[in-house]
Enzyme design. Sequence first.
Site, PDB file in Angstrom:
ATOM      1  N   LYS A 107     -41.091  27.605 -64.259  1.00  0.00           N
ATOM      2  CA  LYS A 107     -41.297  26.772 -63.085  1.00  0.00           C
ATOM      3  C   LYS A 107     -40.680  27.353 -61.815  1.00  0.00           C
ATOM      4  CE  LYS A 107     -42.120  22.470 -65.514  1.00  0.00           C
ATOM      5  NZ  LYS A 107     -42.043  22.949 -66.906  1.00  0.00           N
TER       6      LYS A 107
HETATM    7  C1  LIG Z   1     -42.975  22.642 -67.868  1.00  0.00           C
HETATM    8  C2  LIG Z   1     -42.935  23.466 -69.103  1.00  0.00           C
HETATM    9  C3  LIG Z   1     -44.071  23.604 -69.935  1.00  0.00           C
HETATM   10  C4  LIG Z   1     -45.365  22.868 -69.685  1.00  0.00           C
HETATM   11  O1  LIG Z   1     -46.067  23.344 -68.565  1.00  0.00           O
HETATM   12  P1  LIG Z   1     -47.257  22.481 -67.929  1.00  0.00           P
HETATM   13  O2  LIG Z   1     -47.671  23.211 -66.714  1.00  0.00           O
HETATM   14  O3  LIG Z   1     -46.659  21.124 -67.606  1.00  0.00           O
HETATM   15  O4  LIG Z   1     -48.324  22.362 -68.951  1.00  0.00           O
HETATM   16  C5  LIG Z   1     -43.979  24.447 -71.032  1.00  0.00           C
HETATM   17  N1  LIG Z   1     -42.832  25.095 -71.329  1.00  0.00           N
HETATM   18  C6  LIG Z   1     -41.723  24.964 -70.579  1.00  0.00           C
HETATM   19  C7  LIG Z   1     -40.497  25.668 -70.991  1.00  0.00           C
HETATM   20  C8  LIG Z   1     -41.730  24.163 -69.432  1.00  0.00           C
HETATM   21  O5  LIG Z   1     -40.622  24.038 -68.691  1.00  0.00           O
END
Ligand SMILES: *Cc1c(COP(=O)(O)O)cnc(C)c1O
Length: 433
Positions: A107
């Site tokens: 993210k």
């Molecule tokens: C947020 C997150 C996801 C999921 O991603 P999306 O875009 O919400 O589908 C998967 N793995 C980790 C470690 C995350 O932080």
Amino acid sequence: MKYYSLNNADNTASFREAVINGIAPDRGLYFPANINALPPSFFEKIENLSNVEIAYEAIQQFVGDEIPKDRLLSILKNVLDFEFPIVELTENIATLELFHGPTMAFKDVGARFMANCLGYFSEGNKTNITVLVATSGDTGGAVANGFLGVEGVSVVILYPSGKVSNIQEKQLTTLGKNITAFEVEGTFDDCQNMVKTAFLDTEITSKSKLTSANSINVARWLPQCFYFLIAYKQAKLKGKEIVFSVPSGNFGNICAGMVAQKLGMPVKNFIAATNVNDVVPNYMKSGTYEPKPSVATISNAMDVGDPSNFIRIQKIYNNNLAELQKNLSSYAFTDKQTKEAMKQVYSQTGYLTDPHGAVGYLGVKKFQEQHPNSYGIFLETAHPVKFLPVVKETMNLTPEIPFQIKKVMNKQKVAYQIASYQQLKDYLVNVSS
Ligand SMILES: *Cc1c(COP(=O)(O)O)cnc(C)c1O
């Protein structure tokens, strides 16, 4: 570039408005009016381009002339200042490591891009913008880190007490400056409800501009297409048909992969791998979308019972289930299968996955039962140390703590403990007056 609301195409916005509002006034998600393919020469010569050059070509049409070229390039340089390596595990399986950023989860790129854009748009503004965000773990840290020190923007993060990992809590409560954390006595859903209530509370919104920083914001969602393009650049010389397996929760990341495909990136298939929160795998089989309350799992960043970005995926495929099925496979896996996969990958290849990456790996394996010649790339969305207790218990080993994490472990947590919406409201009304 123009965006429109998926609730009503007549409600349009500029990039700037879409970023500042987060969500359209009619509560619909913003969607770009056009997604124009890049020229074939871009993909033919992609291995000669730097990551920043790739990102610029990909994002330029979504930003339009609302951020000058020089500034957009410097934003991208700042956002992409770490590596996104592909690690090959077997002849036809590789992982794309997305955890080399400051908070060690994927993210970081979206949060930093949004922070930089919002910083640009609020330059010279008299009113402060407040970013209000609820987190179940990784979002909070990435947003806190991305927005730290951005002028004209204050960040308020709500997290459920005792329900995020120790490392995650440190990442969002130790930065200070323009970042404020609220530790809520309750669940993630309670945090999210407080955020939603605040957005509708005119006593707050009449005083300060509120926006959200989750993946419904186009500035967090769209830059995730960079991952897939950067992976393609590294994998294309294999000359095999590439499939991406994306561990999915809110389906923002995989939806950005589909945007990369719309830009012309050659890819055979996408795999949406989920934990037992299986609304989308069920939809792909039955054609009925049935949201349900989320179930807690060891891959907790994907514990989502009603994925907000799935509506964007349906839009990309013009709500045509048969077309979507040709391009997307989706499978759900239990915690038991996830733990077994973590052990199997480690014993067969020496590679340590986190629980989310392991779900992605399971997705590749399942797909390759039918398509053995494909080249499967699963996204390793977080570093295993972010989920230390599960990794320790499952693998019987303690991974080395990287310096990004060590840096925050000894810092002092600072958070307001709250139990009711009124306490949040009192804070928001007072800071802006
Ligand atoms: C947020 C997150 C996801 C999921 O991603 P999306 O875009 O919400 O589908 C998967 N793995 C980790 C470690 C995350 O932080």
